[in-house]
Design an enzyme around this catalytic site. Structure first.
Site, PDB file in Angstrom:
ATOM      1  N   GLU A 111       0.762  -1.095  -0.057  1.00  0.00           N
ATOM      2  CA  GLU A 111      -0.026   0.073   0.142  1.00  0.00           C
ATOM      3  C   GLU A 111       0.890   1.353   0.014  1.00  0.00           C
ATOM      4  O   GLU A 111       0.648   2.234  -0.667  1.00  0.00           O
ATOM      5  CB  GLU A 111      -0.826  -0.158   1.151  1.00  0.00           C
ATOM      6  CG  GLU A 111      -1.879  -1.231   1.314  1.00  0.00           C
ATOM      7  CD  GLU A 111      -2.613  -1.472   0.027  1.00  0.00           C
ATOM      8  OE1 GLU A 111      -2.687  -0.606  -0.824  1.00  0.00           O
ATOM      9  OE2 GLU A 111      -2.789  -2.805  -0.202  1.00  0.00           O
ATOM     10  N   TYR A 136      -1.641  -8.151 -10.889  1.00  0.00           N
ATOM     11  CA  TYR A 136      -0.438  -7.855  -9.999  1.00  0.00           C
ATOM     12  C   TYR A 136       0.652  -8.985 -10.311  1.00  0.00           C
ATOM     13  O   TYR A 136       1.769  -8.156 -10.353  1.00  0.00           O
ATOM     14  CB  TYR A 136      -0.862  -8.614  -8.492  1.00  0.00           C
ATOM     15  CG  TYR A 136      -2.107  -7.839  -7.775  1.00  0.00           C
ATOM     16  CD1 TYR A 136      -1.940  -7.259  -6.717  1.00  0.00           C
ATOM     17  CD2 TYR A 136      -3.281  -8.016  -8.234  1.00  0.00           C
ATOM     18  CE1 TYR A 136      -2.795  -6.440  -5.953  1.00  0.00           C
ATOM     19  CE2 TYR A 136      -4.427  -7.129  -7.686  1.00  0.00           C
ATOM     20  CZ  TYR A 136      -4.046  -6.492  -6.521  1.00  0.00           C
ATOM     21  OH  TYR A 136      -5.070  -5.725  -5.746  1.00  0.00           O
TER      22      TYR A 136
END
EC number: 3.4.11.2
Length: 630
Positions: A324, A409
């Site tokens: 993040e 991803y």
């Protein structure tokens, strides 16, 4: 070929009239208008009229489960623009005026189940509009939790989750990642609760106490961000500082554990900045939410939202925090223009996350994460026919939500790892740092990235480009043969234990003392899916899997148990699925149940009927699609 459209791919909208509001006097971020940048998930026509700033003044009502108030939007428009089109979803709009209070004509079009409805407003020369409205209790971005679903069990809780297009259910704006906007907000909440947002706090940690006993909290984001990053939470929250730039918010009972788990966050910020340039968002605080939060983390600027499932006491899941944080560059700073290009956010970030973990904890720790990512990528590719299959390209086409599992991803990050290996780390790092600088606070497309790569890294080296297979990586299905598989020595040791167990060994002989989450996952996911009841009982009793407090371990074990219709694990499954709302951990359980005939389908639907009140609306919608609830 589409990749060779060079400079045309980076053009922004034609010049449009200057804005008039003092609130957003900064030059707005450009909007890409090339065909590959067209967002099919918005009704907006930003080349005609676009939102540059959102001002929110909202009252939070837990009794009615609604937000009410108004949104003030600053508009940038072509001189002859007669209207602006916004995205909305089930908003009760009572009035629309210009900045001076003069009513404007408006209409709401037909609602689409996925996209909501277009809100069309006649501008009549206005460059600022004010929309008075109320949300509905079922707003897709909002989860209202009763006290019993919180850690403290005494006070209610509310949080938002905007990505990808849920914020239109509480903010009437142009809800597209390519239309970046600055914003400010005032939230009025019950006096015994605290509001936090993904922005600079203007009213302190406790807000302003109002005469009626409620509290007002004010926030400001002076950097243009994609609107899905506007986020807030309201609850019985406390704060603990972790360093000069960072701290953690959560309920009191989780505060110390969270602070321990995330103690290295300042080092992470330093490591990330050393790699790819300065951290440009001021603070990096974190909010640990209740278990119903649907994701591992959400990269909301200045306030990352995190699931409590990563708090395991051994800091083995802090790669989620690194991920993040990395989004502060890849995603928040340079953003995919549409969700078809989600790999530009997630693939870049997964690569960057791994580099942060390597810088802090060494090559072997990073290798563990990379090795597991490879496993995940191969599993996702298998659904589409394996590495030579015909489905699931990196740059997705058709439905932007069809991400091929986590290929955005895993395959995306492996694309960048291949680039690093091909040109060398020093050269690659210099390029990537300059890429973030060149495109800071701007949207990007796959074609735009490849153009930049060719111009600034490859520099007309045709042989080098040919060896990279760029177009195949970006646009084709399967996996090119220059993919890079990083293998972990630690996981290789687990593989030896796994081989012995799979050859007929007993679980008691497997030494799991000190295993990280990654080692547990390698072991459990490597057990063949067909097992006898006695074998499963031995595994569970020896390793305590049904009672594991590690949510990753419990989920992996339950996947295995479901694959064998292991009835003894059903109580553990029920407790887990009605307590944890993180999609990564519970979606596979429902999918597994649906593959187990009548036994599994009946159990899945019964389980969902019990668990639905604990799930975020986005999670609930995803599970309903899996279990075919209409």
């Amino acid at each position: 070929m589409r990749i060779l459209l060079a400079a045309a791919l980076l053009t922004s909208a034609a010049p449009i009239a200057a804005q008039t509001s003092d609130q957003s006097s900064a030059v707005p971020a450009p909007v890409l208008t090339t065909p590959d940048a067209k967002d099919v998930w918005t009704y907006a026509q930003p080349e005609i009229a676009r939102v540059t700033h959102v001002g929110l003044d909202l009252d939070v009502d837990f009794d009615s489960r609604t937000l009410s108030g108004h949104a003030t939007l600053d508009i940038q428009a072509q001189p002859d623009a007669g209207e602006i089109i916004l995205d909305s979803d089930n908003l009760n709009i009572s009035a629309v005026t210009n900045g001076e209070g003069r009513p404007l004509n408006w209409s709401v079009g037909a609602r689409d189940d996925a996209l909501g409805a277009p809100l069309t407003i006649e501008l009549d020369g206005s460059r600022q509009i004010v929309i008075t409205y109320r949300t509905k209790p079922g707003a897709s971005a909002l989860q209202w939790l009763p006290p019993e679903m919180t850690a403290g069990k005494k006070k209610p809780y509310l949080f938002s989750q905007g990505q990808p297009i849920n914020n239109r259910s509480w903010i009437p704006t142009q809800d597209s990642p390519g239309i970046r906007q600055t914003w400010d907000a005032s939230l009025t909440v019950p006096g015994d609760l605290v509001a936090v947002m993904s922005a600079e706090k203007l009213s302190g940690e406790t807000g302003e106490l109002l005469p009626d006993g409620r509290r007002r909290f004010r926030f400001r984001m002076d950097k243009a961000v994609p609107p899905y990053l506007i986020a807030f939470a309201v609850g019985d929250l406390q704060f603990k500082s972790l360093g000069p730039r960072s701290g953690v918010w959560t309920e009191a009972s989780m505060l110390d554990a969270a602070a321990y788990e995330f103690a290295d966050v300042e080092k992470m910020i330093d490591a990330a900045s050393d790699l790819y340039g300065p951290y440009r968002w001021g603070r990096y605080d974190m909010l640990v939410l209740p278990p119903s939060f649907p994701f591992g983390g959400m990269e909301n600027p200045t306030l990352t939202f995190l699931t409590p499932t990563i708090i395991t006491g051994d800091r083995s899941n802090t790669d989620v925090v690194a991920h993040e944080l990395a989004h502060s560059w890849s995603g928040n700073l340079v953003t995919n223009a549409t969700w078809s290009d989600s790999w530009l956010n997630e693939g870049f970030t997964t690569y960057f996350e791994n580099r942060i973990m390597e810088a802090l904890y060494g090559e072997e720790r990073a290798a563990m994460y990379s090795d597991l990512d490879w496993d995940g990528m191969m599993a996702d590719l298998e659904v589409y026919g394996g590495p030579t299959g015909t489905g699931a390209a990196t740059r997705l086409h058709g439905d932007p939500g069809a991400t091929g599992g986590q290929l955005d991803y895993f395959k995306g990050s492996n694309f960048l790892r291949m680039l690093e290996k091909t040109v060398g780390r020093e050269r690659w790092d210099a390029y990537l740092r300059s890429y973030f600088d060149r495109h800071a606070f701007q949207p990007q497309t796959t074609a735009g990235f490849l153009t930049d790569l060719r111009q600034n890294l490859l520099k007309d080296d045709a042989d080098l480009e040919l060896s990279m297979q760029l177009d195949r990586w970006a646009y084709a299905a399967g996996l090119p043969d220059n993919a890079v598989h990083i293998q972990s020595e630690t996981l290789a040791e687990v593989d030896r234990d796994l081989a012995a167990y799979n050859a007929g060994g007993v679980a008691a002989d497997v030494d799991t003392q000190g295993w990280s989450t990654q080692e547990w996952l390698r072991f459990l996911n490597g057990i063949p899916r067909e097992q006898t009841e006695a074998r499963l009982q031995d595994l569970d009793e020896a390793l305590g899997l049904s009672d594991s407090s590690n949510a990753y371990v419990r989920s992996a074990w339950l996947e295995l148990a479901i694959a064998n219709r292991y009835q003894a694990a059903v109580p553990s499954l029920t407790e887990f699925a009605t307590r944890v709302g993180r999609g990564l951990l519970i979606r596979p359980l429902y999918s597994g149940l649906m593959e187990q005939g009548e036994w599994g389908r009946d159990l899945a639907r019964q389980l969902y009927s019990e668990a639905k009140p604990t799930y975020h609306p986005a999670t609930a919608a995803g599970i309903e699609a899996i279990i075919e609830v209409k």
